[in-house]
Write an enzyme that holds these catalytic residues in place. Structure first.
Site, short mmCIF file in Angstrom:
data_model
loop_
_atom_site.label_atom_id
_atom_site.label_comp_id
_atom_site.label_asym_id
_atom_site.label_seq_id
_atom_site.Cartn_x
_atom_site.Cartn_y
_atom_site.Cartn_z
N GLU A 200 -9.41 -3.99 -21.11
CA GLU A 200 -9.68 -5.53 -20.76
C GLU A 200 -8.44 -6.27 -20.46
O GLU A 200 -8.13 -7.00 -19.71
CB GLU A 200 -10.54 -6.14 -21.88
CG GLU A 200 -11.24 -7.38 -21.41
CD GLU A 200 -12.09 -7.93 -22.35
OE1 GLU A 200 -11.78 -9.19 -22.69
OE2 GLU A 200 -12.95 -7.29 -23.03
N GLU B 225 6.86 6.30 -8.54
CA GLU B 225 5.57 5.80 -8.62
C GLU B 225 4.59 6.94 -7.85
O GLU B 225 3.71 7.59 -7.99
CB GLU B 225 5.24 4.71 -8.24
CG GLU B 225 5.81 3.46 -9.18
CD GLU B 225 5.47 2.18 -8.85
OE1 GLU B 225 4.56 1.71 -8.14
OE2 GLU B 225 6.33 1.19 -8.88
N GLY C 22 0.91 -1.08 0.23
CA GLY C 22 -0.06 -0.09 0.10
C GLY C 22 0.70 1.17 -0.10
O GLY C 22 0.40 2.33 0.45
N SER C 23 1.96 1.20 -0.54
CA SER C 23 2.85 2.47 -0.62
C SER C 23 2.16 3.47 -1.61
O SER C 23 2.04 4.55 -1.17
CB SER C 23 4.27 2.42 -0.85
OG SER C 23 4.54 2.21 -2.08
N HIS D 266 1.78 0.76 -13.02
CA HIS D 266 2.37 -0.15 -13.52
C HIS D 266 3.93 0.20 -13.54
O HIS D 266 4.35 1.08 -13.83
CB HIS D 266 1.96 -0.68 -14.57
CG HIS D 266 2.63 -1.99 -15.09
ND1 HIS D 266 2.51 -3.18 -14.65
CD2 HIS D 266 3.76 -2.24 -15.85
CE1 HIS D 266 3.32 -4.23 -15.05
NE2 HIS D 266 4.07 -3.50 -15.87
N MET E 267 -3.43 -6.93 -7.32
CA MET E 267 -2.73 -8.29 -7.90
C MET E 267 -3.64 -9.14 -8.41
O MET E 267 -3.58 -10.32 -8.29
CB MET E 267 -1.60 -8.69 -7.42
CG MET E 267 -0.77 -7.70 -6.65
SD MET E 267 0.01 -6.52 -8.28
CE MET E 267 1.41 -7.42 -8.67
C1 GAR Z 1 3.69 -1.03 -7.25
O1 GAR Z 1 5.02 -1.17 -7.68
C2 GAR Z 1 2.93 -1.15 -8.46
O2 GAR Z 1 3.32 -0.59 -9.49
C3 GAR Z 1 2.75 -2.66 -8.58
O3 GAR Z 1 2.79 -3.16 -7.46
C4 GAR Z 1 3.51 -2.43 -6.36
C5 GAR Z 1 2.54 -2.16 -5.60
O4 GAR Z 1 3.11 -1.65 -4.35
N1 GAR Z 1 1.76 -3.03 -9.58
C6 GAR Z 1 1.84 -3.95 -10.40
O5 GAR Z 1 2.65 -4.58 -10.97
C7 GAR Z 1 0.53 -3.95 -11.53
N2 GAR Z 1 0.60 -4.81 -12.52
P1 GAR Z 1 2.52 -0.99 -3.13
O6 GAR Z 1 1.60 -1.71 -2.51
O7 GAR Z 1 3.58 -0.34 -2.35
O8 GAR Z 1 1.71 0.49 -3.71
#
Ligand code: GAR
Length: 203
Positions: free
Chosen positions: A143, A175, A12-13, A110, A91
């Site tokens: 999709e 991000e 959840g960052s 992503h 996910m």
């Molecule tokens: C993040 O790096 C996000 O970009 C990735 O999962 C991580 C979640 O981290 N998402 C994907 O790979 C989607 N295909 P977080 O829970 O600390 O935000």
């Protein structure tokens, strides 16, 4: 402020970055719900501690029926009055039910410069491919997995001797800048007016 729901599965960052942005008076969104498919996701605890409405909808209780799970997710989103949904490390592969229901109103982040490296292990794959520029993308959800119109990207240089962990950490910092920035531009319908805004290029 537009009511926005966050969907997450883990740490959840990115959700934290969005929640912090929403706490600013001039930010055009407020978080109306943080939802996880994993009841034990640390991101849910974080959101609860921030005083936000949270709900867990455990996909394991729906056996293999993805759409039934998504119908429950969608009902929770509707009940919370969400107008926009931000996937932040959610996910789960989505079915056309949820992507159609939220078409044009669901964003995802992503950890790669899409359309390269959709899916998992993006940082390892970037290093294996020998790319010199890596980064992250915020896009509208359609999709296909990690597909859909790109709303913003941030580039991160790959450094000599980089490890997947080191690169991942530097991408993650971007991000956290990119997602709130793109959400603000999306909600205020103000497309980036300069190349520097469109791509938060890191020196
Ligand atoms: C993040 O790096 C996000 O970009 C990735 O999962 C991580 C979640 O981290 N998402 C994907 O790979 C989607 N295909 P977080 O829970 O600390 O935000």
């Amino acid at each position: 402020k537009t009511p926005v729901a966050i969907l997450l599965s883990g740490r959840g960052s990115n959700a934290t970055a969005l929640i912090e942005a929403c706490a600013r008076p001039d930010f055009p969104a407020r978080i109306c719900l943080v939802l996880s498919n994993k009841p034990d996701a640390p991101g849910l605890d974080m959101a609860r501690a921030a005083g936000l409405e949270t709900v867990a909808i455990d996909h394991r209780l729906y056996k293999k029926d993805r759409e039934a799970h998504e119908r429950a997710v969608d009902a929770a989103l509707q009940k919370a009055g969400a107008e926009v949904v931000c996937l932040a490390g959610y996910m789960r592969l989505l079915t056309p039910f949820l992507t159609t229901q939220w078409a044009g109103k669901m964003l995802n982040i992503h950890p790669s410069l899409l359309p390269v490296f959709p899916g998992l292990h993006t940082h390892e794959r970037a290093l294996d491919a020998g790319v010199r520029i890596h980064g992250c993308t915020v896009h509208l959800v359609t999709e296909g997995m990690d597909e859909g119109p790109i709303l913003g990207q941030a580039a991160v240089p790959v450094l000599p001797g980089d490890t997947a962990e080191g690169l991942a950490a530097r991408v993650l910092r971007q991000e956290h800048r990119l997602y709130p920035d793109v959400l603000r531009r999306y909600l205020t319908k103000s497309p980036a007016s300069t190349p520097a805004e469109a791509a938060l290029l890191v020196a």
